[in-house]
Design a protein around this motif. Sequence first.
Motif, short mmCIF file in Angstrom:
data_model
loop_
_atom_site.label_atom_id
_atom_site.label_comp_id
_atom_site.label_asym_id
_atom_site.label_seq_id
_atom_site.Cartn_x
_atom_site.Cartn_y
_atom_site.Cartn_z
N ILE A 4 0.84 -1.20 0.00
CA ILE A 4 0.00 0.00 0.00
C ILE A 4 0.88 1.25 0.00
O ILE A 4 0.61 2.20 -0.75
N GLU A 5 1.92 1.27 0.81
CA GLU A 5 2.84 2.41 0.84
C GLU A 5 3.53 2.59 -0.51
O GLU A 5 3.70 3.70 -0.99
N LYS A 8 1.04 4.05 -2.94
CA LYS A 8 0.81 5.46 -2.65
C LYS A 8 2.00 6.31 -3.10
O LYS A 8 1.82 7.42 -3.60
N GLN A 11 1.72 6.64 -6.80
CA GLN A 11 0.61 7.54 -7.11
C GLN A 11 1.00 9.00 -6.88
O GLN A 11 0.70 9.87 -7.69
N THR A 12 1.70 9.27 -5.80
CA THR A 12 2.14 10.62 -5.49
C THR A 12 3.12 11.12 -6.55
O THR A 12 3.00 12.26 -7.03
#
Length: 67
Positions: A4-5, A8, A11-12
């Motif tokens: 998940i990290e 993310k 995505q960032t």
Amino acid sequence: MTDIEYAKAIQTKAMVANLEMNAALTTEQQAQIGQDFIADIAELSNRESKQKTLTSMKVDVRMGGLC
């Protein structure tokens, strides 16, 4: 880094690259932004691979073996 990290972080970085692309004035700037984005993702991927390898090695050592 968890999956998940990792997702993310990608995505960032994609969001930032997109904003930079929108602000870029020339195709050369856009090309550089794209190259930087690819390099950032590759770095994240390498870091994730190394972390998984180290975690795997720690488990192997605890079990009495080393691969």
